[in-house]
Design a protein around this motif. Structure first.
Motif, PDB file in Angstrom:
ATOM      1  N   ALA A   1      80.408  42.844 -39.558  1.00 26.57           N
ATOM      2  CA  ALA A   1      81.285  42.217 -40.510  1.00 26.57           C
ATOM      3  C   ALA A   1      80.100  41.269 -41.012  1.00 26.57           C
ATOM      4  O   ALA A   1      80.885  41.356 -42.234  1.00 26.57           O
ATOM      5  CB  ALA A   1      82.388  42.395 -40.503  1.00 26.57           C
ATOM      6  N   CYS A   2      79.683  41.255 -40.114  1.00 26.57           N
ATOM      7  CA  CYS A   2      78.394  39.637 -40.663  1.00 26.57           C
ATOM      8  C   CYS A   2      77.306  40.176 -41.352  1.00 26.57           C
ATOM      9  O   CYS A   2      76.892  39.695 -41.969  1.00 26.57           O
ATOM     10  CB  CYS A   2      78.262  39.187 -39.643  1.00 26.57           C
ATOM     11  SG  CYS A   2      79.444  37.674 -38.500  1.00 26.57           S
TER      12      CYS A   2
ATOM     13  N   GLN B   1      72.131  37.907 -52.459  1.00 23.38           N
ATOM     14  CA  GLN B   1      71.932  37.789 -53.509  1.00 23.38           C
ATOM     15  C   GLN B   1      72.748  36.434 -54.274  1.00 23.38           C
ATOM     16  O   GLN B   1      71.609  35.857 -54.754  1.00 23.38           O
ATOM     17  CB  GLN B   1      72.449  38.574 -54.035  1.00 23.38           C
ATOM     18  CG  GLN B   1      72.108  40.385 -54.023  1.00 23.38           C
ATOM     19  CD  GLN B   1      72.986  41.568 -52.778  1.00 23.38           C
ATOM     20  OE1 GLN B   1      73.533  40.590 -52.215  1.00 23.38           O
ATOM     21  NE2 GLN B   1      71.799  41.461 -52.139  1.00 23.38           N
ATOM     22  N   GLN B   2      74.309  35.713 -53.464  1.00 19.84           N
ATOM     23  CA  GLN B   2      74.385  34.916 -54.320  1.00 19.84           C
ATOM     24  C   GLN B   2      74.216  33.615 -53.261  1.00 19.84           C
ATOM     25  O   GLN B   2      74.293  32.632 -54.337  1.00 19.84           O
ATOM     26  CB  GLN B   2      76.264  34.790 -54.416  1.00 19.84           C
ATOM     27  CG  GLN B   2      76.698  35.975 -54.886  1.00 19.84           C
ATOM     28  CD  GLN B   2      76.165  36.098 -56.401  1.00 19.84           C
ATOM     29  OE1 GLN B   2      76.902  34.281 -56.536  1.00 19.84           O
ATOM     30  NE2 GLN B   2      76.400  36.088 -57.653  1.00 19.84           N
ATOM     31  N   LEU B   3      72.737  33.791 -52.460  1.00 17.44           N
ATOM     32  CA  LEU B   3      72.692  32.779 -52.096  1.00 17.44           C
ATOM     33  C   LEU B   3      71.419  32.218 -52.828  1.00 17.44           C
ATOM     34  O   LEU B   3      70.959  31.671 -52.227  1.00 17.44           O
ATOM     35  CB  LEU B   3      72.584  31.917 -51.012  1.00 17.44           C
ATOM     36  CG  LEU B   3      73.549  32.541 -50.351  1.00 17.44           C
ATOM     37  CD1 LEU B   3      74.319  31.931 -48.690  1.00 17.44           C
ATOM     38  CD2 LEU B   3      74.576  30.992 -50.485  1.00 17.44           C
TER      39      LEU B   3
ATOM     40  N   ASP C   1      74.071  41.048 -46.362  1.00 14.98           N
ATOM     41  CA  ASP C   1      73.739  42.164 -47.102  1.00 14.98           C
ATOM     42  C   ASP C   1      74.301  42.137 -48.274  1.00 14.98           C
ATOM     43  O   ASP C   1      73.096  42.284 -49.583  1.00 14.98           O
ATOM     44  CB  ASP C   1      73.291  42.889 -46.158  1.00 14.98           C
ATOM     45  CG  ASP C   1      72.050  42.727 -45.346  1.00 14.98           C
ATOM     46  OD1 ASP C   1      72.642  41.901 -44.776  1.00 14.98           O
ATOM     47  OD2 ASP C   1      72.421  44.009 -44.052  1.00 14.98           O
ATOM     48  N   GLY C   2      75.179  42.319 -48.592  1.00 10.38           N
ATOM     49  CA  GLY C   2      76.187  42.706 -49.818  1.00 10.38           C
ATOM     50  C   GLY C   2      77.017  41.967 -50.481  1.00 10.38           C
ATOM     51  O   GLY C   2      76.812  41.528 -51.777  1.00 10.38           O
TER      52      GLY C   2
ATOM     53  N   PHE D   1      84.487  41.700 -50.814  1.00 11.72           N
ATOM     54  CA  PHE D   1      84.027  41.886 -49.460  1.00 11.72           C
ATOM     55  C   PHE D   1      84.729  42.827 -48.264  1.00 11.72           C
ATOM     56  O   PHE D   1      83.988  43.966 -48.178  1.00 11.72           O
ATOM     57  CB  PHE D   1      84.410  40.421 -47.877  1.00 11.72           C
ATOM     58  CG  PHE D   1      84.225  40.600 -46.647  1.00 11.72           C
ATOM     59  CD1 PHE D   1      82.923  40.904 -46.545  1.00 11.72           C
ATOM     60  CD2 PHE D   1      84.848  41.601 -45.883  1.00 11.72           C
ATOM     61  CE1 PHE D   1      82.355  40.952 -44.785  1.00 11.72           C
ATOM     62  CE2 PHE D   1      85.350  41.693 -44.312  1.00 11.72           C
ATOM     63  CZ  PHE D   1      84.015  41.217 -44.308  1.00 11.72           C
ATOM     64  N   HIS D   2      86.279  43.284 -49.198  1.00 14.48           N
ATOM     65  CA  HIS D   2      87.205  44.318 -48.878  1.00 14.48           C
ATOM     66  C   HIS D   2      86.737  45.411 -49.552  1.00 14.48           C
ATOM     67  O   HIS D   2      86.645  46.429 -48.667  1.00 14.48           O
ATOM     68  CB  HIS D   2      87.690  44.011 -48.623  1.00 14.48           C
ATOM     69  CG  HIS D   2      89.082  42.742 -47.587  1.00 14.48           C
ATOM     70  ND1 HIS D   2      89.063  42.995 -45.809  1.00 14.48           N
ATOM     71  CD2 HIS D   2      89.490  41.485 -48.243  1.00 14.48           C
ATOM     72  CE1 HIS D   2      89.551  41.985 -46.070  1.00 14.48           C
ATOM     73  NE2 HIS D   2      89.281  41.074 -47.177  1.00 14.48           N
ATOM     74  N   ARG D   3      85.702  45.299 -50.570  1.00 18.48           N
ATOM     75  CA  ARG D   3      85.123  46.403 -51.518  1.00 18.48           C
ATOM     76  C   ARG D   3      84.276  47.235 -49.782  1.00 18.48           C
ATOM     77  O   ARG D   3      83.830  48.281 -49.804  1.00 18.48           O
ATOM     78  CB  ARG D   3      84.968  46.394 -52.356  1.00 18.48           C
ATOM     79  CG  ARG D   3      84.735  47.319 -53.143  1.00 18.48           C
ATOM     80  CD  ARG D   3      83.820  47.403 -54.316  1.00 18.48           C
ATOM     81  NE  ARG D   3      82.970  48.496 -55.042  1.00 18.48           N
ATOM     82  CZ  ARG D   3      81.441  48.232 -54.521  1.00 18.48           C
ATOM     83  NH1 ARG D   3      80.953  47.229 -54.005  1.00 18.48           N
ATOM     84  NH2 ARG D   3      80.627  49.160 -55.011  1.00 18.48           N
ATOM     85  N   ILE D   4      83.227  46.512 -50.085  1.00 16.44           N
ATOM     86  CA  ILE D   4      81.849  46.802 -48.895  1.00 16.44           C
ATOM     87  C   ILE D   4      82.837  47.345 -47.734  1.00 16.44           C
ATOM     88  O   ILE D   4      81.909  48.196 -47.516  1.00 16.44           O
ATOM     89  CB  ILE D   4      81.093  45.491 -48.932  1.00 16.44           C
ATOM     90  CG1 ILE D   4      80.319  44.980 -50.430  1.00 16.44           C
ATOM     91  CG2 ILE D   4      79.967  45.732 -47.946  1.00 16.44           C
ATOM     92  CD1 ILE D   4      79.549  43.733 -50.324  1.00 16.44           C
TER      93      ILE D   4
END
Length: 185
Positions: free
Chosen positions: A144-145, A155-157, A150-151, A108-111
């Motif tokens: 942030a949401c 994908q993971q869900l 999106d990032g 999250f912080h990278r994005i």
């Protein structure tokens, strides 16, 4: 991100959205609206939605209720992840985690860094698993949401995402509980 074609069918999840705010109501809850819109557009079900004040007890009670609800697979919270005195969402939710998801915060912080630079340091976004339920604690801004959904979450869900995703391991999230129950029977 792997874009290999897959023959897997999409599996819709039941996702609850909690906004933590002393000032928001549903009519002006842009971050909650952002999450609800994105998850339904992706094909998931909005299982429930609520707003609670920035109070540890209120936040924890609502999240614990959803953890106990077997029909809810994922909980998304928005708000209360900063450093002000009223920002207590991580303090309310992290003690509930059976397992922390440290990688979520890192990604999250990278994005976020790519969008807002060092201001990402002002977020204490976190995630974990409790009661076989995924919990993602997001900042209170719509941006942030969007970044988190999106990032990462889209994908993971999604069961079709390769090489791996959260959906495919859901049936095994409570192995420790079942193993313990089998040992006492």
């Amino acid at each position: 991100m792997n874009s290999e074609p897959t023959s897997r069918a999409f599996i819709p999840l039941s996702i609850a959205v909690l906004t933590v705010s002393d000032t928001r109501v549903l009519a002006d809850d842009k971050s909650g609206d952002t999450l609800a819109a994105r998850l339904t557009q992706a094909g998931h079900r909005l299982a429930d939605r609520d707003i609670v004040p920035d109070e540890v007890v209120s936040i924890r009670e609502r999240v614990e209720g959803w953890i106990r609800d077997p029909s809810i697979d994922v909980i998304l919270t928005t708000g209360g992840t900063g450093f002000t005195g009223r920002d207590v969402t991580p303090e309310a939710i992290e003690p509930l985690f059976e397992k922390r998801m440290d990688g979520f915060s890192a990604v999250f912080h990278r994005i976020s860094y790519d969008k807002i630079g060092t201001s990402t340091l002002q977020s204490r976004a976190t995630a974990g698993v409790a009661g076989a339920t995924y919990i993602f604690v997001l900042p209170g801004s719509p941006g942030a949401c969007k970044d988190a959904w999106d990032g990462i979450l889209a994908q993971q869900l999604d069961y079709r995402h390769r090489p791996c995703n959260f959906v495919e391991i859901m049936p095994r999230l409570d192995e420790h509980l079942r193993r313990g129950a089998a040992a006492t029977s």
